[in-house]
Motif scaffolding. Structure first.
Motif, mmCIF file in Angstrom:
data_model
loop_
_atom_site.group_PDB
_atom_site.id
_atom_site.type_symbol
_atom_site.label_atom_id
_atom_site.label_comp_id
_atom_site.label_asym_id
_atom_site.label_seq_id
_atom_site.Cartn_x
_atom_site.Cartn_y
_atom_site.Cartn_z
ATOM 1 N N MET A 1 0.852 -1.175 0.000
ATOM 2 C CA MET A 1 0.000 0.000 0.000
ATOM 3 C C MET A 1 0.894 1.232 0.000
ATOM 4 S SD MET A 1 -2.966 1.535 0.123
ATOM 5 C CE MET A 1 -3.870 0.033 0.014
ATOM 6 N N ASP A 2 0.602 2.140 -0.865
ATOM 7 C CA ASP A 2 1.386 3.356 -0.951
ATOM 8 C C ASP A 2 0.743 4.471 -0.128
ATOM 9 O OD1 ASP A 2 -0.835 3.725 -2.525
ATOM 10 O OD2 ASP A 2 0.225 4.623 -4.196
ATOM 11 N N LEU A 3 1.464 5.559 0.043
ATOM 12 C CA LEU A 3 0.998 6.677 0.852
ATOM 13 C C LEU A 3 -0.276 7.293 0.282
ATOM 14 C CD1 LEU A 3 1.461 8.508 3.260
ATOM 15 C CD2 LEU A 3 2.919 9.929 1.818
ATOM 16 N N THR A 4 -0.381 7.373 -1.030
ATOM 17 C CA THR A 4 -1.580 7.935 -1.649
ATOM 18 C C THR A 4 -2.805 7.113 -1.294
ATOM 19 O OG1 THR A 4 -0.241 8.750 -3.493
ATOM 20 C CG2 THR A 4 -2.614 8.623 -3.835
ATOM 21 N N GLY A 5 -2.685 5.798 -1.352
ATOM 22 C CA GLY A 5 -3.804 4.930 -1.008
ATOM 23 C C GLY A 5 -4.249 5.105 0.431
ATOM 24 N N GLN B 1 -7.340 -0.805 5.428
ATOM 25 C CA GLN B 1 -6.287 -1.810 5.349
ATOM 26 C C GLN B 1 -6.863 -3.222 5.488
ATOM 27 O OE1 GLN B 1 -2.933 -1.182 4.692
ATOM 28 N NE2 GLN B 1 -3.822 0.794 4.229
ATOM 29 N N ASP C 1 -8.973 -3.260 -6.066
ATOM 30 C CA ASP C 1 -7.721 -2.570 -6.347
ATOM 31 C C ASP C 1 -7.969 -1.124 -6.739
ATOM 32 O OD1 ASP C 1 -5.685 -4.225 -5.774
ATOM 33 O OD2 ASP C 1 -5.471 -5.061 -7.781
ATOM 34 N N ASP D 1 -9.844 1.842 -2.379
ATOM 35 C CA ASP D 1 -9.420 2.637 -1.231
ATOM 36 C C ASP D 1 -10.581 3.475 -0.698
ATOM 37 O OD1 ASP D 1 -6.841 1.646 -1.439
ATOM 38 O OD2 ASP D 1 -6.126 3.349 -2.623
#
Length: 88
Positions: free
Chosen positions: A1-5, A47, A58, A63
């Motif tokens: 998971m990236d920061l944007t998500g 999460q 996805d 998100d």
């Protein structure tokens, strides 16, 4: 998971928490309480839902869905606890 998500999940959680507070009047925690519960629920719930969905949710839509649902659920749980404590 990236920061944007994660950021998308947290913001969607805040929106979901405030929306749930508007609909579930008995569990409404006020603007700040709804927002905080939504932020926490969006981060954690997003999460968990992403992990459980296993790739079926996805991208940014997943998100948003995960964060919004997580925020609403945490608000409802905290609101139920607060309501039960006020009765006793």
């Amino acid at each position: 998971m990236d920061l944007t998500g994660i950021l998308v999940q947290v913001v969607a959680g805040a929106v979901g928490g405030n929306a749930a507070g508007a609909v579930l009047k008995n569990f409404n925690l006020g603007l700040v309480g709804n927002t905080i519960a939504g932020l926490v629920g969006g981060g954690l719930g997003g999460q968990i839902i992403s992990a459980v969905a296993g790739g079926n949710l996805d991208g940014i839509a997943g998100d948003i869905a995960g964060g919004g649902v997580g925020g609403a659920v945490v608000l409802a749980v905290v609101g139920m606890i607060k309501s039960a404590m006020n009765k006793g």
